[in-house]
Motif scaffolding. Structure first.
Motif, mmCIF file in Angstrom:
data_model
loop_
_atom_site.group_PDB
_atom_site.id
_atom_site.type_symbol
_atom_site.label_atom_id
_atom_site.label_comp_id
_atom_site.label_asym_id
_atom_site.label_seq_id
_atom_site.Cartn_x
_atom_site.Cartn_y
_atom_site.Cartn_z
ATOM 1 N N ILE A 219 7.743 55.217 26.916
ATOM 2 C CA ILE A 219 9.063 54.668 26.595
ATOM 3 C C ILE A 219 8.912 53.317 25.906
ATOM 4 O O ILE A 219 9.611 53.019 24.928
ATOM 5 N N ASP A 220 7.975 52.503 26.362
ATOM 6 C CA ASP A 220 7.725 51.207 25.708
ATOM 7 C C ASP A 220 7.220 51.398 24.278
ATOM 8 O O ASP A 220 7.647 50.693 23.364
ATOM 9 N N LEU A 221 6.306 52.351 24.075
ATOM 10 C CA LEU A 221 5.811 52.627 22.723
ATOM 11 C C LEU A 221 6.946 53.086 21.815
ATOM 12 O O LEU A 221 7.037 52.674 20.660
ATOM 13 N N GLN A 222 7.810 53.931 22.341
ATOM 14 C CA GLN A 222 8.941 54.413 21.555
ATOM 15 C C GLN A 222 9.877 53.259 21.197
ATOM 16 O O GLN A 222 10.409 53.219 20.088
ATOM 17 N N ARG A 223 10.062 52.348 22.117
ATOM 18 C CA ARG A 223 10.940 51.204 21.871
ATOM 19 C C ARG A 223 10.332 50.252 20.848
ATOM 20 O O ARG A 223 11.017 49.776 19.951
ATOM 21 N N ASP A 224 9.039 50.002 20.962
ATOM 22 C CA ASP A 224 8.390 48.971 20.158
ATOM 23 C C ASP A 224 7.955 49.429 18.775
ATOM 24 O O ASP A 224 7.709 48.600 17.905
ATOM 25 N N ASP A 225 7.820 50.726 18.567
ATOM 26 C CA ASP A 225 7.283 51.223 17.300
ATOM 27 C C ASP A 225 8.142 52.372 16.780
ATOM 28 O O ASP A 225 7.975 53.518 17.205
ATOM 29 N N PRO A 226 9.067 52.077 15.852
ATOM 30 C CA PRO A 226 9.939 53.137 15.332
ATOM 31 C C PRO A 226 9.181 54.316 14.737
ATOM 32 O O PRO A 226 9.621 55.463 14.851
ATOM 33 N N ALA A 227 8.034 54.073 14.114
ATOM 34 C CA ALA A 227 7.260 55.176 13.532
ATOM 35 C C ALA A 227 6.712 56.083 14.633
ATOM 36 O O ALA A 227 6.777 57.312 14.527
ATOM 37 N N LEU A 228 6.188 55.486 15.679
ATOM 38 C CA LEU A 228 5.656 56.276 16.785
ATOM 39 C C LEU A 228 6.787 57.012 17.501
ATOM 40 O O LEU A 228 6.621 58.160 17.922
ATOM 41 N N ASN A 229 7.933 56.371 17.615
ATOM 42 C CA ASN A 229 9.089 57.031 18.209
ATOM 43 C C ASN A 229 9.450 58.279 17.405
ATOM 44 O O ASN A 229 9.649 59.352 17.973
ATOM 45 N N ASP A 230 9.517 58.144 16.086
ATOM 46 C CA ASP A 230 9.803 59.307 15.237
ATOM 47 C C ASP A 230 8.742 60.384 15.406
ATOM 48 O O ASP A 230 9.044 61.573 15.395
ATOM 49 N N ALA A 231 7.504 59.963 15.561
ATOM 50 C CA ALA A 231 6.408 60.919 15.735
ATOM 51 C C ALA A 231 6.573 61.682 17.043
ATOM 52 O O ALA A 231 6.437 62.914 17.081
ATOM 53 N N ILE A 232 6.879 60.968 18.113
ATOM 54 C CA ILE A 232 7.041 61.596 19.425
ATOM 55 C C ILE A 232 8.241 62.538 19.423
ATOM 56 O O ILE A 232 8.207 63.601 20.044
ATOM 57 N N LEU A 233 9.273 62.177 18.671
ATOM 58 C CA LEU A 233 10.457 63.037 18.559
ATOM 59 C C LEU A 233 10.235 64.211 17.609
ATOM 60 O O LEU A 233 11.112 65.046 17.444
ATOM 61 N N ARG A 234 9.074 64.266 16.962
ATOM 62 C CA ARG A 234 8.707 65.340 16.027
ATOM 63 C C ARG A 234 9.723 65.452 14.882
ATOM 64 O O ARG A 234 10.105 66.541 14.472
ATOM 65 N N ARG A 235 10.135 64.293 14.360
ATOM 66 C CA ARG A 235 11.118 64.289 13.280
ATOM 67 C C ARG A 235 10.561 64.833 11.971
ATOM 68 O O ARG A 235 11.311 65.276 11.116
ATOM 69 N N PHE A 236 9.253 64.792 11.793
ATOM 70 C CA PHE A 236 8.638 65.281 10.561
ATOM 71 C C PHE A 236 7.529 66.273 10.910
ATOM 72 O O PHE A 236 6.345 65.951 10.838
ATOM 73 N N PRO A 237 7.916 67.489 11.290
ATOM 74 C CA PRO A 237 6.916 68.464 11.726
ATOM 75 C C PRO A 237 5.934 68.864 10.630
ATOM 76 O O PRO A 237 4.870 69.388 10.931
ATOM 77 N N GLY A 238 6.268 68.578 9.379
ATOM 78 C CA GLY A 238 5.345 68.888 8.295
ATOM 79 C C GLY A 238 4.180 67.918 8.206
ATOM 80 O O GLY A 238 3.215 68.164 7.478
ATOM 81 N N ALA A 239 4.252 66.814 8.935
ATOM 82 C CA ALA A 239 3.144 65.849 8.993
ATOM 83 C C ALA A 239 2.175 66.360 10.056
ATOM 84 O O ALA A 239 2.157 65.887 11.189
ATOM 85 N N THR A 240 1.379 67.333 9.678
ATOM 86 C CA THR A 240 0.583 68.069 10.661
ATOM 87 C C THR A 240 -0.461 67.222 11.378
ATOM 88 O O THR A 240 -0.692 67.412 12.564
ATOM 89 N N ALA A 241 -1.078 66.280 10.684
ATOM 90 C CA ALA A 241 -2.072 65.425 11.352
ATOM 91 C C ALA A 241 -1.400 64.581 12.430
ATOM 92 O O ALA A 241 -1.951 64.390 13.518
ATOM 93 N N LEU A 242 -0.202 64.104 12.148
ATOM 94 C CA LEU A 242 0.527 63.307 13.126
ATOM 95 C C LEU A 242 0.960 64.169 14.305
ATOM 96 O O LEU A 242 0.846 63.757 15.461
ATOM 97 N N VAL A 243 1.439 65.360 14.035
ATOM 98 C CA VAL A 243 1.853 66.270 15.108
ATOM 99 C C VAL A 243 0.662 66.567 16.020
ATOM 100 O O VAL A 243 0.793 66.571 17.244
ATOM 101 N N GLU A 244 -0.514 66.785 15.425
ATOM 102 C CA GLU A 244 -1.712 67.045 16.229
ATOM 103 C C GLU A 244 -2.082 65.842 17.085
ATOM 104 O O GLU A 244 -2.493 65.993 18.237
ATOM 105 N N THR A 245 -1.923 64.639 16.540
ATOM 106 C CA THR A 245 -2.199 63.425 17.302
ATOM 107 C C THR A 245 -1.266 63.324 18.503
ATOM 108 O O THR A 245 -1.699 63.025 19.622
ATOM 109 N N CYS A 246 0.008 63.597 18.286
ATOM 110 C CA CYS A 246 0.981 63.510 19.378
ATOM 111 C C CYS A 246 0.807 64.633 20.389
ATOM 112 O O CYS A 246 1.175 64.473 21.553
ATOM 113 N N ALA A 247 0.242 65.756 19.968
ATOM 114 C CA ALA A 247 0.014 66.869 20.893
ATOM 115 C C ALA A 247 -0.949 66.459 22.006
ATOM 116 O O ALA A 247 -0.859 66.959 23.129
#
Length: 194
Positions: free
Chosen positions: A98-126
């Protein structure tokens, strides 16, 4: 990408480096949906150059965010692993995410899977998703977490936190509500009937 970098002219390599630096800065402050025109402007190049070098938003995201996200998630994983009990590990993970999501909008978007076509990022969050599910299983095994509380419940809480973090009009008490929800799932062995 490394082979392509070898064959690029120096000015093209410089443009890629400037675009990556600008993307990291803009994505980190405004999220992964930030206008690509803003990134190009910050890099001192045209948006056409951005598309020429990266092709898509997702390719640009994958070129800059997974390493940063991976490092932050790995750091959180270290804090989680240092805790003595499954309950402490799961609490540390939930609060840390929750702190990471609050402090880093990019990481928040990543955790929310807003850009599923960014496959390397999706794999990192997995990786963090897998850790969360493992932590829930550990807390069940320890007997400190209600068996009805699942890994999906945990990620629903994190999704709600991410959504609230993105929304300027979110009520100020949203985090307390989420934490009370998690806290209500803990089992206190001292109060359990024999």
């Amino acid at each position: 990408m490394a082979e392509q970098a070898k064959t690029m002219r120096r000015d093209a390599r410089d443009n890629v480096a400037k675009l990556r630096a600008a993307a990291l800065e803009v994505f980190s402050t405004k999220g992964l949906g930030a206008p690509l025109e803003e990134i190009a402007k910050a890099a001192g190049v045209s948006v056409g150059t951005l598309y020429n070098r990266f092709g898509t938003r997702e390719a640009l995201i994958d070129s800059v965010i997974p390493e940063i996200a991976g490092n932050r998630l790995k750091e959180l994983g270290g804090k989680v692993a240092a805790k003595a009990t499954a309950r402490e590990r799961l609490e540390t993970f939930a609060h840390g995410m929750i702190d990471l999501q609050r402090d880093d909008p990019a990481l928040n978007d990543a955790i929310l899977r807003r850009f599923p076509g960014a496959t390397a990022l999706v794999e990192t969050c997995a990786v963090s998703s897998s850790l969360g599910h493992d932590l829930v299983a550990q807390a069940h095994k320890e007997g400190s977490l209600d068996p009805d509380f699942t890994g999906e419940d945990l990620f629903c809480l994190l999704w709600m936190a991410g959504t609230a973090n993105r929304e300027a009009a979110a009520p100020t008490g949203w985090r307390g509500v989420l934490m009370r929800s998690l806290n209500s799932a803990w089992i206190d062995p001292a109060t359990e009937a024999p």
